[in-house]
Enzyme design. Sequence first.
Site, PDB file in Angstrom:
ATOM      1  CG  HIS A 283       2.986  -5.351   0.175  1.00 43.59           C
ATOM      2  ND1 HIS A 283       2.450  -5.238   1.125  1.00 43.59           N
ATOM      3  CD2 HIS A 283       3.212  -3.999  -0.213  1.00 43.59           C
ATOM      4  CE1 HIS A 283       2.145  -4.034   1.301  1.00 43.59           C
ATOM      5  NE2 HIS A 283       2.733  -3.254   0.365  1.00 43.59           N
TER       6      HIS A 283
ATOM      7  CD  GLU B 102       2.349   0.673   1.983  1.00 51.95           C
ATOM      8  OE1 GLU B 102       3.211   0.946   1.280  1.00 51.95           O
ATOM      9  OE2 GLU B 102       1.211  -0.020   1.677  1.00 51.95           O
TER      10      GLU B 102
ATOM     11  CG  ASP C 283       2.737  -0.056  -3.365  1.00 52.72           C
ATOM     12  OD1 ASP C 283       1.805  -0.621  -3.717  1.00 52.72           O
ATOM     13  OD2 ASP C 283       3.628  -0.504  -2.446  1.00 52.72           O
TER      14      ASP C 283
ATOM     15  CG  ASP D 157       5.566  13.719  -8.386  1.00 53.64           C
ATOM     16  OD1 ASP D 157       5.775  12.642  -8.781  1.00 53.64           O
ATOM     17  OD2 ASP D 157       4.855  14.583  -8.799  1.00 53.64           O
TER      18      ASP D 157
END
Length: 869
Positions: free
Chosen positions: A425, A449, A530, A510
């Site tokens: 990351h 995450e 990401d 979305d």
Amino acid sequence: MANNTPAARPVQNDQLPAIDATPKGYTIDVRVFLAIITTAMALAFTAGVMIGPTNPALVNPVLSLLGVPLPVYDTPSVKAISGGSASSTNSNINSPARKTAEGTAASIVGEDDRTSKRAKEVIVTADGQVISGDGVIKQAKRTPTDHVATLGYKIKETHVNIDTPVLEGTGENLPFDRDISYNNATDGSGDGEPLLRDQTNPSGQHLLVDIKNLEAAFLNSESRLADAMQASVKAAGLTMLSYHCHSLHPAGVSCVGVLLESHISFHTWPDEGVITLDLFTTSEKPLLPALPQIEELFGIARVNEETGEKEEVVTLWSHELRGFRTEDARKAHYLDGESDLANWVTSPLEVVYKKQLVSRQTEHQRIDIWDTLEREDTPTYEDGLKLGLKAGDPRWLSYEHASPSRMLFLDGALQSQGDAEKEYHESLVQPAMFAHPAPKNVAIIGGGEGATLREVLKHKSVEKATMIEIDERVIEACKEHLPTMSDCSNIVGSTPSCFDDPRTNLVIADAFKYIVDKDIKDEFDVLVVDGLEPEEHEEYTNSYIIDALVASLTSDGVMSVNIGMAPSILDPRADKGVHPKRELLINNLEANPQIASIHIYEEAHCGFWEPRAFLVACRDSGCRKKWYAETDEVDYQIYERIGGTKSGEVPSLVHFDGATQRSFHTPPRAWETIYCHREPQPFECAYRGLDLDKELFEYFPDDEEGSAFEVRPTKGTEEDGGDGAAVYAKVDVPAGSYVMPTHLAASFEVSDDSMENIRGDPIKEVDGVGRATVIEDFIEFIDDYGHASLQEGSGKNFVEIGGSFLMRTGDDVSEANVRRWIPTHPEGGRPKYSPVYDRHRHSFDVFLVASRDIKAGEEIVKPPALWEE
């Protein structure tokens, strides 16, 4: 005659000579010989039958024919230790175990119930005798052989009961018509139950399970094992047709169960406490959900004789998809052999610890979170601190003392793992953040995450971070099972959870559709994508969507994208290989007029098997200046823009720093190789290395004989700057040859920022200090003999310090006889994306070649505007 030999008769003219036929030596009647041989064979046959174990059904008729009395087998009344139906609902898994089962041809098999039969169970001594309550039954002395007259090896301790299964049975209450003919998909009761077996689909699943530290009595009991096998089949939602178990003497059991869907089998080693199990099914019903029940049913722990406590049961298992699926069905299955989940977790037996924490199918994707340990894993630094490990402690080399790695998979694709997520990351986020002067408004596509959000919130300049995630259940699962990824408790000015930071704007939608529908323009300073690899996103092939993402950036905005696995120099042309969508993404960015530069870099420490590749696209060419910043510049920016942590015990960034950014300056050669596979081949690909067919002509001031050039003094006027020097060729220099490459390669590099600092305060007068004339002269020298890099926006300048700076610059191009090594690009300026220019930018900024044949004695003259595109 003296030797009593009869005399030969005279030979008549019409007769053959007489032959003496008197026998010489001993003689025997052939009939007597054949009788002896036949008798010996009969005796040998009889001995073989009497001594070696044979099949009575085969031998008894022969013995009767020979008149030999038939052997009488003793069949004493033996009481079975275990009883009951193997398919009974009252499980015998934990009932007492027998010693072993009788395994000779004289086994007595009694009907236990209408569906199964069991051999009478007896005790076998170490010398091979079978003992029952009524006496001793002698074991056979030799092993069975292929021929009744052949003696087998003597039995020592072990033989396999192959004559009669110790335990066998059939399934009960089968709730369907067992029609499994080809082209017939058998279903359940007809009430919409899932398929049990589809003969039209040649595919299946294979589950291998190895378990150790089990109770010996359990592993030696056919009844308990059979009950566990049947219960396992039921737990897996499969259908048992029949099963058969064989005992081994003195210990061990082998069982096989025939399923409607295929089979289950296992073998046990009681003394070692081990069972190996094999379950294969042609059903599409998942097998992994049944694994915990299989472990529970067969995982009867043994008691340690020394401690008196139960030992920890250890399980190794592997799951594979078998057979031949269609390509679409194969790719759609999350446990396909090409999926990360299969390759990292479910398939390899080397992964000695596997624990599934989350297995969830959402509206958008499948979520899996696993804890794993491989056999080669060793304790980390933190593990060593927790355990107090010292130098030389053998626990450093054992996986048993290492912390498991927690992995997140989406649709079978590995997203990140706990012990390497910071490297991933930070490499995704920080290069783009530092390529912008001061990002305030940042957007994140994906990143459920929370780790990408965490990296963004570390920057003091950030005022708003909009995270657009399509699946809220990913966020929920990661909050619960991967809390460290969204942990902002150590960030100054943040909250314990990054999702609760007041700067966070979480949008469940979305992301691509969200940005397109809202028609966002000039809003985000940095946009971080990401998501999954480009090959999983059709959006990357849509130029309209890519243009919308670029339009959402501010005028100096930067976009960062995870573009998947790094390529190899052996890969084919990008649009024809395994990454065609990634190539389309790059093509779409190249075609966008708002994009000024594109940079690709790799990071090998992200926890994946291959290095991960990332892309940074900038709307302003000035981002190259920050991209190519020196190590100390980046380190200073980290100090200024991020600072320290609340605790002060750990750094704000654990992986990214100035040296890391420097490694990102130049893309690996594979990118250049694949780029040059494009058709037509890009212009600059012809200049990927010095032409080995061209000569090098050097200037050696201290070696006149070896030098190809000489410097001669020149006379000049004050208007021309006074006397000077000029460079002349001492030998003929063919066109295309390299001129003074060693001197030019020694040119030093100075940044625009350094030049600005030098031109500032140092040249001013300071009380007590005279003017810094040396610095003034240095600045003048740079102005006269330096030139800006041809890489627009890089902020770099190159200054010639060898003999090349003595070359005169002509007033007209026709007068010149040298030029830059790489000519001006046919399209006028350099491409936005070119690994060739990125990799060779220094060489392209300094090297000169002869633009035509140069004769000996001719002056070397540079063209005007030599270092301008």
